[in-house]
Design a protein around this motif. Sequence first.
Motif, mmCIF file in Angstrom:
data_model
loop_
_atom_site.group_PDB
_atom_site.id
_atom_site.type_symbol
_atom_site.label_atom_id
_atom_site.label_comp_id
_atom_site.label_asym_id
_atom_site.label_seq_id
_atom_site.Cartn_x
_atom_site.Cartn_y
_atom_site.Cartn_z
ATOM 1 N N PHE A 71 0.814 -1.212 0.000
ATOM 2 C CA PHE A 71 0.000 0.000 0.000
ATOM 3 C C PHE A 71 0.849 1.263 0.000
ATOM 4 O O PHE A 71 0.462 2.274 -0.580
ATOM 5 N N LEU A 72 2.010 1.200 0.615
ATOM 6 C CA LEU A 72 2.906 2.357 0.642
ATOM 7 C C LEU A 72 3.387 2.705 -0.760
ATOM 8 O O LEU A 72 3.526 3.871 -1.107
ATOM 9 N N HIS A 73 3.617 1.688 -1.572
ATOM 10 C CA HIS A 73 4.227 1.900 -2.887
ATOM 11 C C HIS A 73 3.227 1.975 -4.033
ATOM 12 O O HIS A 73 3.622 2.038 -5.186
ATOM 13 N N ARG A 74 1.951 2.006 -3.724
ATOM 14 C CA ARG A 74 0.978 2.143 -4.807
ATOM 15 C C ARG A 74 0.888 3.612 -5.213
ATOM 16 O O ARG A 74 1.220 4.509 -4.433
ATOM 17 N N PRO A 75 0.444 3.859 -6.447
ATOM 18 C CA PRO A 75 0.292 5.260 -6.874
ATOM 19 C C PRO A 75 -0.659 6.004 -5.937
ATOM 20 O O PRO A 75 -1.653 5.450 -5.483
ATOM 21 N N LYS A 76 -0.347 7.225 -5.654
ATOM 22 C CA LYS A 76 -1.168 8.078 -4.781
ATOM 23 C C LYS A 76 -1.347 7.486 -3.388
ATOM 24 O O LYS A 76 -2.427 7.530 -2.817
ATOM 25 N N SER A 77 -0.290 6.935 -2.831
ATOM 26 C CA SER A 77 -0.352 6.361 -1.482
ATOM 27 C C SER A 77 -0.637 7.437 -0.458
ATOM 28 O O SER A 77 0.055 8.461 -0.386
ATOM 29 N N TRP A 78 -1.651 7.198 0.362
ATOM 30 C CA TRP A 78 -1.974 8.159 1.409
ATOM 31 C C TRP A 78 -0.993 8.087 2.562
ATOM 32 O O TRP A 78 -0.855 9.040 3.328
ATOM 33 N N TYR A 79 -0.301 6.971 2.701
ATOM 34 C CA TYR A 79 0.767 6.924 3.708
ATOM 35 C C TYR A 79 1.770 8.040 3.413
ATOM 36 O O TYR A 79 2.155 8.792 4.304
ATOM 37 N N ILE A 80 2.194 8.141 2.162
ATOM 38 C CA ILE A 80 3.192 9.142 1.784
ATOM 39 C C ILE A 80 2.645 10.553 1.994
ATOM 40 O O ILE A 80 3.339 11.430 2.513
#
Length: 88
Positions: A71-80
Motif C-alpha cells: 500500500f505504501l508503494h501504490r500510486p497516490k499512497s496516502w501513507y506518503i
Amino acid sequence: MHSPSLINAILSCTTQEELEEFLIDLLTPAEREEFTQRLDIAHRLYTKQSYKNIEQYTNASSTTIARVAKFLHRPKSWYITIFSKLSS
C-alpha cells in the motif's frame, strides 16, 4: 435513521484528545496496537529501513511488512501524503 460513517465520526473530533478517546471507545487494545504497528512499519519503510530492521524493531512478520509495503508503494499512497504532512 442511518448510522454515521467512520470517516465522518473521525472528522467530527475537534481535538487530538477527543480523537484518542473516540478510538479507545471504538477499538480494542489489540486493534489500536495493530494500527499503531502498521503506521510504524509504513514510516520505517518510507524512511528506507530494511525489512530485517523493521522485523527486529516491530516484531512484525515479513508478511505484514510486505502487506504494508504494497500500500505504501501504490500510486497516490496516502501513507506518503500523511508522512509528508506530518514532517512539515
